[in-house]
Write an enzyme that holds these catalytic residues in place. Structure first.
Site, short mmCIF file in Angstrom:
data_model
loop_
_atom_site.label_atom_id
_atom_site.label_comp_id
_atom_site.label_asym_id
_atom_site.label_seq_id
_atom_site.Cartn_x
_atom_site.Cartn_y
_atom_site.Cartn_z
N CYS A 119 -5.99 3.37 5.57
CA CYS A 119 -6.18 3.69 4.15
C CYS A 119 -6.85 5.04 3.93
CB CYS A 119 -6.99 2.59 3.45
SG CYS A 119 -6.14 1.02 3.46
N HIS A 256 -9.40 5.96 -3.36
CA HIS A 256 -8.45 5.01 -2.76
C HIS A 256 -8.46 3.77 -3.64
CE1 HIS A 256 -6.34 2.37 -0.19
NE2 HIS A 256 -7.40 1.72 0.26
N ASN A 286 -2.96 -2.12 -3.57
CA ASN A 286 -3.45 -1.24 -2.51
C ASN A 286 -2.25 -0.73 -1.71
OD1 ASN A 286 -4.56 -0.08 -0.23
ND2 ASN A 286 -6.05 -1.72 0.13
#
Ligand code: UT7
Length: 329
Positions: A119, A256, A286
């Site tokens: 990520c 993020h 996500n």
């Protein structure tokens, strides 16, 4: 600084994104697992996500995002000399997604490679692009975050399967001369970190060397959450300090997009109001390394992010690996 007294900066000259057509609302998960729209919304902020169609690969998404960024910059693949893709969901074990996108854009020159920091991948890719530009090895770098996390879900695991989505975002950086001051456009600072002692908190349980299979994602969500707010606020503050800026100078945090509660607590810890945070988690879920360039592209398209704005991008994920970048748009 070069002989003329200028500092070479990696300045953003184009941005774009692509989301697969299929949109899956939270309610769809209620049919197959013991969950609810209410739980997913209140715990993560996610309302829907996009899933790639059968046969649609990470490079397919990346090519579309890259084409959008090139169109935004008024350029073609011929004008790009390096291509860096942040991804953990490559089409194949090798070659890189970057070379596949390079081919898809009709490029036969330059160099292309993937970065794998889960990520946090887009921050790592930005840092690499910045380094190539600053040392003079590349003039225009196409940086892409592209993922198909729907391919590594355990659909029976309600603690992970409701959280992730597919998508891609792309940013073009160009070498331009700056004054070496925080008023310059371009990347002003980067801070990268990782700590492998936490590798078991978020991982995929298969791979080439260990299982000769792809595997599915496993996460200790509560533990990752606990690390996230503290580490994200710290890395963002470090990057700002390195750029000679403070929280009051920040026009937009571009975080993020994993969890709305992580996003808002991090902003609060940094002393930045939610009116200065780009939030897309409700629509994208996500998307791992794609989430920051997706949020950036949506933030620019919506008219929120304007030329000259100070942006702080921050991310954390598997590794654990985390980091932040400060850039003036
Ligand atoms: O992008 C990489 C970085 N990743 C992240 O940043 C993710 C970080 N973690 C998170 O975002 C959150 O921890 C989650 C959204 C994953 C979970 O939220 P939470 O508030 O930490 O919930 P929890 O894991 O503490 O679970 C609370 C309860 C549990 O039940 P019990 O043990 O209290 O009875 C879970 O079993 O919620 C249950 N639960 C669910 N219930 C309905 C877990 N998943 C679900 C679900 N639907 N999908």
């Amino acid at each position: 600084m070069n002989a003329q007294g200028h500092t070479r900066r990696a300045v953003a000259i184009g941005v774009g994104h692509y989301l697969p057509e299929r949109v899956v609302e939270n309610a769809e998960f209620e049919k197959t697992i013991d969950t609810s729209d209410e739980w997913i919304r209140s715990r993560s902020g996610i309302e829907r996500r996009h899933f790639a169609a059968e046969g649609q690969t990470t490079s397919d998404l990346g090519i579309k995002a890259a084409e959008a960024a090139l169109a935004d910059a008024g350029l073609t693949g011929a004008d790009i000399d390096a291509l860096i893709v942040a991804t953990s969901t490559a089409d194949l074990t090798f070659p890189s997604v970057a070379t596949m996108i390079q081919h898809g854009l009709g490029m036969t020159h330059g160099f292309a490679f993937d970065v794998q920091a889960v990520c946090a991948g887009f921050i790592y890719a930005l840092s690499s692009a910045n380094a190539y530009i600053q040392c003079g090895q590349a003039k225009r770098v196409l940086v892409i975050g592209a993922e198909t996390f729907s391919r590594i879900m355990d659909w029976n695991d309600r603690t992970t399967s409701v959280l992730f989505g597919d998508g891609a975002g792309a940013l073009i950086l160009e070498a331009q001369d700056g004054a070496g001051e925080s008023g310059d456009r371009g990347i002003l600072s980067v801070d990268l970190n990782s700590d492998g002692q936490f590798r078991d908190l978020l991982y995929v349980d298969g791979g080439v060397s260990k299982t000769q299979s792809t595997g599915v994602l496993r996460m200790e969500g509560r533990e990752v959450f606990r690390h996230a707010v503290e580490k994200l606020a710290k890395t963002a503050e470090t990057a700002l300090e390195r750029a000679g800026l403070g929280a009051d100078d920040v026009d937009w945090i571009v975080p993020h997009q994993a969890n709305l509660r992580i996003i808002s607590r991090t902003a609060q810890k940094m002393g930045v109001g939610m009116d200065r945070v780009i939030v897309t988690v409700q629509d994208h879920g996500n998307t791992s390394a794609a989430s920051i360039p997706l949020a950036l592209s949506v933030g620019v398209a919506s008219g929120k992010i304007k030329r000259g704005d100070v942006l702080v991008a921050e991310a954390i994920g598997g590794g654990l690996a985390w980091g932040a970048a400060v850039l003036r748009w």
